[in-house]
Design a protein around this motif. Structure first.
Motif, PDB file in Angstrom:
ATOM      1  N   GLN A 127       0.812  -1.218   0.000  1.00  0.00           N
ATOM      2  CA  GLN A 127       0.000   0.000   0.000  1.00  0.00           C
ATOM      3  C   GLN A 127       0.846   1.269   0.000  1.00  0.00           C
ATOM      4  O   GLN A 127       0.307   2.368   0.021  1.00  0.00           O
ATOM      5  N   VAL A 128       2.180   1.143  -0.009  1.00  0.00           N
ATOM      6  CA  VAL A 128       3.040   2.321   0.009  1.00  0.00           C
ATOM      7  C   VAL A 128       3.838   2.383  -1.287  1.00  0.00           C
ATOM      8  O   VAL A 128       4.107   1.354  -1.910  1.00  0.00           O
ATOM      9  N   PRO A 129       4.235   3.589  -1.737  1.00  0.00           N
ATOM     10  CA  PRO A 129       4.974   3.723  -2.995  1.00  0.00           C
ATOM     11  C   PRO A 129       6.421   3.260  -2.852  1.00  0.00           C
ATOM     12  O   PRO A 129       6.964   3.164  -1.742  1.00  0.00           O
ATOM     13  N   GLY A 130       7.038   2.993  -3.993  1.00  0.00           N
ATOM     14  CA  GLY A 130       8.421   2.535  -3.996  1.00  0.00           C
ATOM     15  C   GLY A 130       9.378   3.536  -3.384  1.00  0.00           C
ATOM     16  O   GLY A 130      10.396   3.139  -2.800  1.00  0.00           O
ATOM     17  N   SER A 131       9.081   4.818  -3.495  1.00  0.00           N
ATOM     18  CA  SER A 131       9.960   5.836  -2.932  1.00  0.00           C
ATOM     19  C   SER A 131      10.058   5.724  -1.418  1.00  0.00           C
ATOM     20  O   SER A 131      11.040   6.151  -0.817  1.00  0.00           O
ATOM     21  N   ILE A 132       9.030   5.153  -0.795  1.00  0.00           N
ATOM     22  CA  ILE A 132       9.042   4.927   0.643  1.00  0.00           C
ATOM     23  C   ILE A 132       9.481   3.504   0.966  1.00  0.00           C
ATOM     24  O   ILE A 132      10.201   3.256   1.927  1.00  0.00           O
ATOM     25  N   HIS A 133       9.077   2.562   0.110  1.00  0.00           N
ATOM     26  CA  HIS A 133       9.329   1.155   0.395  1.00  0.00           C
ATOM     27  C   HIS A 133      10.775   0.745   0.157  1.00  0.00           C
ATOM     28  O   HIS A 133      11.288  -0.160   0.831  1.00  0.00           O
ATOM     29  N   ASN A 134      11.463   1.366  -0.793  1.00  0.00           N
ATOM     30  CA  ASN A 134      12.843   0.974  -1.091  1.00  0.00           C
ATOM     31  C   ASN A 134      13.760   1.162   0.109  1.00  0.00           C
ATOM     32  O   ASN A 134      13.576   2.094   0.906  1.00  0.00           O
ATOM     33  N   ASP A 135      14.770   0.290   0.234  1.00  0.00           N
ATOM     34  CA  ASP A 135      15.726   0.329   1.337  1.00  0.00           C
ATOM     35  C   ASP A 135      17.062   0.876   0.842  1.00  0.00           C
ATOM     36  O   ASP A 135      17.873   0.127   0.266  1.00  0.00           O
ATOM     37  N   PRO A 136      17.347   2.178   1.034  1.00  0.00           N
ATOM     38  CA  PRO A 136      18.624   2.739   0.585  1.00  0.00           C
ATOM     39  C   PRO A 136      19.791   2.101   1.337  1.00  0.00           C
ATOM     40  O   PRO A 136      19.692   1.801   2.527  1.00  0.00           O
ATOM     41  N   PHE A 137      20.894   1.914   0.638  1.00  0.00           N
ATOM     42  CA  PHE A 137      22.082   1.336   1.269  1.00  0.00           C
ATOM     43  C   PHE A 137      22.891   2.422   1.965  1.00  0.00           C
ATOM     44  O   PHE A 137      23.000   3.554   1.484  1.00  0.00           O
ATOM     45  N   ILE A 138      23.463   2.050   3.111  1.00  0.00           N
ATOM     46  CA  ILE A 138      24.349   2.937   3.856  1.00  0.00           C
ATOM     47  C   ILE A 138      25.546   2.107   4.332  1.00  0.00           C
ATOM     48  O   ILE A 138      25.497   0.880   4.340  1.00  0.00           O
ATOM     49  N   LYS A 139      26.595   2.801   4.706  1.00  0.00           N
ATOM     50  CA  LYS A 139      27.778   2.112   5.210  1.00  0.00           C
ATOM     51  C   LYS A 139      27.472   1.482   6.556  1.00  0.00           C
ATOM     52  O   LYS A 139      26.876   2.111   7.431  1.00  0.00           O
ATOM     53  N   ALA A 140      27.843   0.210   6.727  1.00  0.00           N
ATOM     54  CA  ALA A 140      27.592  -0.488   7.980  1.00  0.00           C
ATOM     55  C   ALA A 140      28.540   0.033   9.055  1.00  0.00           C
ATOM     56  O   ALA A 140      29.701   0.352   8.786  1.00  0.00           O
ATOM     57  N   SER A 141      28.036   0.132  10.276  1.00  0.00           N
ATOM     58  CA  SER A 141      28.858   0.573  11.395  1.00  0.00           C
ATOM     59  C   SER A 141      29.261  -0.624  12.240  1.00  0.00           C
ATOM     60  O   SER A 141      28.693  -1.710  12.137  1.00  0.00           O
ATOM     61  N   ALA A 142      30.218  -0.417  13.092  1.00  0.00           N
ATOM     62  CA  ALA A 142      30.685  -1.496  13.975  1.00  0.00           C
ATOM     63  C   ALA A 142      29.687  -1.775  15.084  1.00  0.00           C
ATOM     64  O   ALA A 142      29.813  -2.756  15.804  1.00  0.00           O
ATOM     65  N   GLN A 143      28.683  -0.904  15.232  1.00  0.00           N
ATOM     66  CA  GLN A 143      27.700  -1.068  16.289  1.00  0.00           C
ATOM     67  C   GLN A 143      26.385  -1.631  15.762  1.00  0.00           C
ATOM     68  O   GLN A 143      25.307  -1.311  16.243  1.00  0.00           O
ATOM     69  N   ASP A 144      26.468  -2.487  14.748  1.00  0.00           N
ATOM     70  CA  ASP A 144      25.240  -3.007  14.160  1.00  0.00           C
ATOM     71  C   ASP A 144      24.736  -4.261  14.859  1.00  0.00           C
ATOM     72  O   ASP A 144      23.792  -4.888  14.425  1.00  0.00           O
ATOM     73  N   GLY A 145      25.367  -4.658  15.964  1.00  0.00           N
ATOM     74  CA  GLY A 145      24.906  -5.814  16.721  1.00  0.00           C
ATOM     75  C   GLY A 145      25.570  -7.116  16.346  1.00  0.00           C
ATOM     76  O   GLY A 145      25.358  -8.131  16.992  1.00  0.00           O
ATOM     77  N   THR A 146      26.375  -7.114  15.311  1.00  0.00           N
ATOM     78  CA  THR A 146      27.049  -8.338  14.883  1.00  0.00           C
ATOM     79  C   THR A 146      28.262  -8.604  15.770  1.00  0.00           C
ATOM     80  O   THR A 146      29.052  -7.700  16.030  1.00  0.00           O
ATOM     81  N   PRO A 147      28.437  -9.811  16.270  1.00  0.00           N
ATOM     82  CA  PRO A 147      29.610 -10.109  17.107  1.00  0.00           C
ATOM     83  C   PRO A 147      30.915  -9.810  16.380  1.00  0.00           C
ATOM     84  O   PRO A 147      31.006  -9.950  15.148  1.00  0.00           O
ATOM     85  N   GLU A 148      31.926  -9.399  17.111  1.00  0.00           N
ATOM     86  CA  GLU A 148      33.206  -9.036  16.504  1.00  0.00           C
ATOM     87  C   GLU A 148      33.860 -10.221  15.800  1.00  0.00           C
ATOM     88  O   GLU A 148      34.658 -10.045  14.880  1.00  0.00           O
ATOM     89  N   SER A 149      33.543 -11.439  16.245  1.00  0.00           N
ATOM     90  CA  SER A 149      34.155 -12.623  15.651  1.00  0.00           C
ATOM     91  C   SER A 149      33.587 -12.953  14.279  1.00  0.00           C
ATOM     92  O   SER A 149      34.135 -13.785  13.560  1.00  0.00           O
ATOM     93  N   VAL A 150      32.491 -12.291  13.921  1.00  0.00           N
ATOM     94  CA  VAL A 150      31.835 -12.561  12.650  1.00  0.00           C
ATOM     95  C   VAL A 150      32.114 -11.420  11.688  1.00  0.00           C
ATOM     96  O   VAL A 150      32.001 -10.240  12.042  1.00  0.00           O
ATOM     97  N   ALA A 151      32.493 -11.761  10.445  1.00  0.00           N
ATOM     98  CA  ALA A 151      32.766 -10.735   9.439  1.00  0.00           C
ATOM     99  C   ALA A 151      31.499  -9.946   9.142  1.00  0.00           C
ATOM    100  O   ALA A 151      30.464 -10.506   8.804  1.00  0.00           O
ATOM    101  N   ARG A 152      31.572  -8.630   9.286  1.00  0.00           N
ATOM    102  CA  ARG A 152      30.411  -7.779   9.057  1.00  0.00           C
ATOM    103  C   ARG A 152      30.335  -7.358   7.595  1.00  0.00           C
ATOM    104  O   ARG A 152      31.368  -7.119   6.964  1.00  0.00           O
ATOM    105  N   PRO A 153      29.131  -7.229   7.054  1.00  0.00           N
ATOM    106  CA  PRO A 153      29.018  -6.710   5.691  1.00  0.00           C
ATOM    107  C   PRO A 153      29.432  -5.247   5.655  1.00  0.00           C
ATOM    108  O   PRO A 153      29.311  -4.531   6.649  1.00  0.00           O
ATOM    109  N   ARG A 154      29.941  -4.816   4.512  1.00  0.00           N
ATOM    110  CA  ARG A 154      30.378  -3.424   4.372  1.00  0.00           C
ATOM    111  C   ARG A 154      29.212  -2.466   4.268  1.00  0.00           C
ATOM    112  O   ARG A 154      29.325  -1.299   4.613  1.00  0.00           O
ATOM    113  N   LEU A 155      28.086  -2.970   3.779  1.00  0.00           N
ATOM    114  CA  LEU A 155      26.901  -2.135   3.618  1.00  0.00           C
ATOM    115  C   LEU A 155      25.742  -2.700   4.424  1.00  0.00           C
ATOM    116  O   LEU A 155      25.666  -3.898   4.682  1.00  0.00           O
ATOM    117  N   THR A 156      24.856  -1.816   4.806  1.00  0.00           N
ATOM    118  CA  THR A 156      23.581  -2.222   5.378  1.00  0.00           C
ATOM    119  C   THR A 156      22.515  -1.311   4.764  1.00  0.00           C
ATOM    120  O   THR A 156      22.801  -0.585   3.804  1.00  0.00           O
TER     121      THR A 156
END
Length: 420
Positions: free
Chosen positions: A274-303
């Motif tokens: 029920q919402v337009p693509g301009s609202i529904h699309n998920d823009p990519f941003i640079k992933a931060s180290a505080q994204d909740g992923t454990p340090e032992s796991v390789a984090r993606p560069r983008l989120t």
């Protein structure tokens, strides 16, 4: 059939009123610490007799590991698990009307049509007792995922009948755009969910409304359905096998295999239509180290800035939270007399006996979590196999230069190998 998964394979066995129910789990990685104490908590959350709004059937559901471990360590061989049925009452199903009439909306008739014979008591394999094997296997999968990747899987009651935790509005037709919902799935844990007994809705006010509604239907010898929301956090990116085994397709398959399910939606779901693509699309941003992923796991560069996709794009996990809803119908067996037609094609009245939930949603929460764990575990093993096979090949010559230091700590840029 009775087997789920390709690399992490689970076969369940047992009927509602047989001697025992359980499963065989094949593909469990060797060398993991595992005892009944790792599995029992989820079994206890699923068991009947937890409150006044669940079936009074009194089963302790004590799990026993029969094979596949030694000295509390997995051997890599099939793990067999068993739960004895201690409180069977098949005589409840031997009354005159239940012998003569298939229960409306139950599986009595379809099982008879398929096999030419059916279990005479309970629902046989269609009973929720079958899910004991799923929950036991899911606990094993979840322990590996948690220890290897820090994966967290939490489900909770989102609605019962017309009582909602987050009511859809014109501004937020889908919960994926509601900041309160997004904040909840970012931090909710099982301890918090279980503190809101007996409904398992993480809101005292909404939970009271839901509990009262279930009590009303129970007292009328009726039943009511609802929905369960599940979030999976810290999922590695790259999981899923397009085109036909997309990760959301596997999750849908798993969830709709649970007894009494009637619907599955992931991410923004139907409200997102029920919402337009301009609202529904998920823009990519640079992933931060505080994204909740454990340090032992390789984090993606983008989120992604938003997560209407529900953590999956193109059938492949992107590293964001995966979240979805599962709809459960009202339990089919109710105490009210119902006009129907019997096996002998004569009309009559069915008065069902036995012990049944007026609403399955609160007890379905750990079942949803367990099936989610089985899906992610199977996908992880498939992806690990692919990555290991690729790592044995010589490096590719052609690369795409990347800027921003996503793969290098010095920020001077990085290269990703591509096959042209």
């Amino acid at each position: 059939m009775s087997t789920f998964g390709s690399h992490f394979r689970v076969t369940t066995y047992g009927e509602s009123h047989c001697l025992s129910v359980g499963c065989i789990v094949d593909g469990v990685p060797p060398g993991m610490r595992l005892t009944e104490a790792d599995i029992q908590p989820q079994m206890t959350r699923r068991r009947p007799g937890q409150s006044a709004i669940t079936t009074p059937r009194n089963e302790k559901d004590r799990v026993e590991i029969q094979s596949g471990t030694e000295f509390g360590i997995t051997l890599g061989t099939p793990i067999g698990m068993r739960v004895m049925n201690e409180n069977q009452r098949p005589k409840d199903y031997g009354n005159n009307t239940m012998d003569r009439f298939p229960r409306p909306s139950h599986a009595d008739w379809t099982y008879l049509e398929k096999y030419g014979v059916k279990a005479s008591s309970g629902g046989g394999r269609s009973s929720a007792r079958e899910t004991i094997g799923r929950v036991a296997a899911g606990a094993i999968a979840e322990k590996y995922l948690r220890e290897a990747f820090g994966v967290e899987i939490v489900a909770f009651t989102a609605s019962i009948g017309k009582e909602f935790l987050f009511t859809p509005t014109p501004e937020h037709p889908t919960a994926s755009t509601n900041p309160e919902f997004l904040d909840l799935i970012n931090k909710i844990d099982r301890k918090t969910v279980d503190s809101f007994v007996p409904v398992r809705c993480p809101s005292e006010e909404a939970g009271k409304r839901m509990e009262k509604l279930v009590e009303e239907y129970r007292d009328r010898q009726d039943s009511i359905g609802g929905t369960v929301t599940c979030v999976i956090r810290n999922v590695p990116s790259g999981l899923g096998e397009p085109c036909f085994d997309k990760l959301e397709a596997l999750l849908g398959h798993a969830m709709l295999s649970i007894p009494a399910t009637k619907g599955f939606e992931i991410g923004s779901g139907f409200g997102g239509c029920q919402v337009p693509g301009s609202i529904h699309n998920d823009p990519f941003i640079k992933a931060s180290a505080q994204d909740g992923t454990p340090e032992s796991v390789a984090r993606p560069r983008l989120t992604t800035k938003t997560n209407n996709s529900g953590g999956i794009q193109g059938g492949i996990s992107n590293g964001a939270h995966i979240y979805f809803n599962v709809g459960f119908k009202p339990p089919a067996t109710i105490g009210q007399a119902q006009q129907t037609t019997g096996y002998d094609e004569t009309d009559g009245v069915l008065e069902a006996k036995g012990r049944h939930d007026p609403c399955v949603v609160p007890r379905a929460v750990p079942i949803v979590e367990s099936m989610a764990a089985l899906v992610i575990m199977d996908a992880v093993l498939a992806q690990q196999s692919r990555q290991m096979a690729r790592s044995l090949l010589p490096p590719l010559d052609r690369t795409i230069p990347l800027t921003g230091g996503g793969a290098q700590a010095n920020g001077e840029g990085a290269k990703v190998e591509v096959d042209r």
